[in-house]
Design an enzyme around this catalytic site. Structure first.
Site, mmCIF file in Angstrom:
data_model
loop_
_atom_site.group_PDB
_atom_site.id
_atom_site.type_symbol
_atom_site.label_atom_id
_atom_site.label_comp_id
_atom_site.label_asym_id
_atom_site.label_seq_id
_atom_site.Cartn_x
_atom_site.Cartn_y
_atom_site.Cartn_z
ATOM 1 N N GLU A 193 -25.393 22.037 0.604
ATOM 2 C CA GLU A 193 -25.225 20.965 -0.373
ATOM 3 C C GLU A 193 -23.989 20.119 -0.073
ATOM 4 O O GLU A 193 -24.006 18.899 -0.244
ATOM 5 C CB GLU A 193 -25.154 21.545 -1.788
ATOM 6 C CG GLU A 193 -26.463 22.104 -2.308
ATOM 7 C CD GLU A 193 -27.550 21.050 -2.438
ATOM 8 O OE1 GLU A 193 -27.224 19.850 -2.504
ATOM 9 O OE2 GLU A 193 -28.737 21.416 -2.463
ATOM 10 N N TYR A 200 -23.301 17.344 -9.586
ATOM 11 C CA TYR A 200 -24.552 17.535 -8.847
ATOM 12 C C TYR A 200 -24.515 18.813 -8.019
ATOM 13 O O TYR A 200 -25.433 19.643 -8.082
ATOM 14 C CB TYR A 200 -24.847 16.344 -7.923
ATOM 15 C CG TYR A 200 -25.881 16.736 -6.899
ATOM 16 C CD1 TYR A 200 -27.216 16.863 -7.261
ATOM 17 C CD2 TYR A 200 -25.504 17.103 -5.597
ATOM 18 C CE1 TYR A 200 -28.163 17.304 -6.348
ATOM 19 C CE2 TYR A 200 -26.447 17.540 -4.680
ATOM 20 C CZ TYR A 200 -27.775 17.641 -5.064
ATOM 21 O OH TYR A 200 -28.703 18.109 -4.170
ATOM 22 N N ASP A 235 -30.099 14.107 -7.686
ATOM 23 C CA ASP A 235 -29.578 13.402 -6.516
ATOM 24 C C ASP A 235 -30.279 12.051 -6.408
ATOM 25 O O ASP A 235 -31.015 11.635 -7.316
ATOM 26 C CB ASP A 235 -29.747 14.236 -5.249
ATOM 27 C CG ASP A 235 -31.201 14.374 -4.810
ATOM 28 O OD1 ASP A 235 -32.115 13.969 -5.558
ATOM 29 O OD2 ASP A 235 -31.438 14.881 -3.687
#
Length: 367
Positions: free
Chosen positions: A52, A133, A151
């Site tokens: 990520e 996020y 996202d």
């Protein structure tokens, strides 16, 4: 809230999307797919977190090779925490946004010190470089916490589901609330990844394959217009300013070693190395001309090197010289042997400057 958002029924989104994901999930090196999960394999929080962080503002295609290299070199968060900063920065070189690499090292050491990752989104947000996020993605995928994961792909999907008439930037709260309402208590990680896959493979920015979409019967734009390809509504683009600075590439006459200067740890390209470059920012030019050189030498004009940062475009005037004996080198300077130059943690803009002055510096044809 828009009329479309009020009328939108999210209850059947998750079942239809998860059924599609079970059959069409992308095979990604960091992903624990639906079949593996059914067989009891649990996602590794370290690998979820690493992927990520790498994927922030970078494409899946660009990240794959970096991810594999990192996980072979540092297979655990403890091994990454024990790594030398320069080694990690060198492995990161080319991915851009180097503050992410510095935060990656700091977060790895914090996790290792705590003997493990925090098990929820709130705790994850305390790690360096981990925002809403990223924390929600890790919490949903690695720990099964039912938090909304939003996202760019997900923003586009929801903009079309609701047929939003406003740009994403002004509708972020509504999009987040919609995703939260859709996220199931069971399989929130799979749902998050299904939404990402849908945006990446079907609900694409251009020419979306709406007839293949598993949730097109819930999509306001597909059913009633406007054309899904026209959404999300684009906000007016701000023109990126152009900035000018100078790069001075110095070569040692005796062996061809290149003079590199370590930049201060904070700020743009913080902690990274490169040739001596005059100080610039997104708001101001750096000094140019031979008078801005770090020391006196027979500097030769080698043309320019251009690079696009997120908020501005940079043109470097590139100068080259062989360093005279006894030159007073700038703070943070060190000599890099030519054979080690290609493996040095150099930002792309610095590689461009060196290649403009010494065309065969990297002996590969790639920068």
């Amino acid at each position: 809230m828009s009329d479309n958002a009020k009328a939108f029924d999210s209850r059947m989104i998750a079942p239809a999307l998860l059924d599609w994901y079970d059959r069409h999930a992308r095979d990604l090196p960091w992903r624990t797919g639906p079949e593996a999960l059914r067989n009891g394999v649990r996602p590794d929080p370290y690998r979820v977190w690493l992927s990520e962080v790498m994927l922030q503002q970078t494409t899946v295609a660009a990240v794959k090779s970096y991810y594999r290299r990192f996980t072979v070199t540092w297979p655990t968060v403890e091994s990454l925490a024990a790594a030398a900063d320069d080694d990690v920065m060198a492995a990161w070189a080319g991915l851009g946004y180097y503050s992410r690499a510095r935060n990656l090292i700091a977060a790895a050491r914090k996790v290792a010190e705590a003997s493990g990752f925090p098990g929820n989104a709130e705790g994850l947000r305390a790690l360096p470089g981990v925002g809403e996020y990223t924390s929600n993605a890790i919490a949903a995928i690695a720990y099964g916490e039912a938090v909304p994961v939003v996202d760019g792909n997900v923003e586009r999907v929801v903009s079309r589901l609701l047929a939003l008439a406003e740009p994403v930037k002004s509708a972020k709260s509504l999009i987040r609330e919609t995703v939260a309402a859709m996220t199931p208590l069971d399989r929130p990680g799979d749902f998050a990844q299904a939404m990402m896959d849908l945006g990446a493979t079907i609900c694409t920015p251009k020419r979306p394959a709406c007839v293949l979409c598993p949730i097109n019967d819930r999509c306001t734009a597909f059913l009633a217009g406007p054309d899904p390809a026209t959404l999300p509504v684009k906000a007016p683009k701000k023109e990126r300013p152009s900035r000018l600075a100078a790069a001075f590439v110095a070569e040692r006459a005796t062996d061809g070693a290149v003079l590199l200067v370590r930049r201060p740890p904070s700020g743009l390209l913080g902690g990274m190395a490169g040739p001596y470059v005059t100080e610039f920012s997104s708001k101001k030019d750096g000094a140019t001309g031979e008078g801005a050189a770090p020391f006196s030498a027979d500097w030769v004009d080698c043309g320019t090197a251009e690079h696009g940062f997120t908020h501005f475009l940079l043109t470097l005037e590139v100068m080259w010289a062989q360093t005279p004996h006894g030159a007073d080198l700038p703070p943070g300077a060190f000599w890099c042997p030519r054979e080690r130059l290609a493996g040095e943690a150099l930002p792309t803009v610095m590689r461009k400057a060196i290649a403009a002055a010494i065309p065969d510096a990297f002996n590969s044809g790639k920068i």
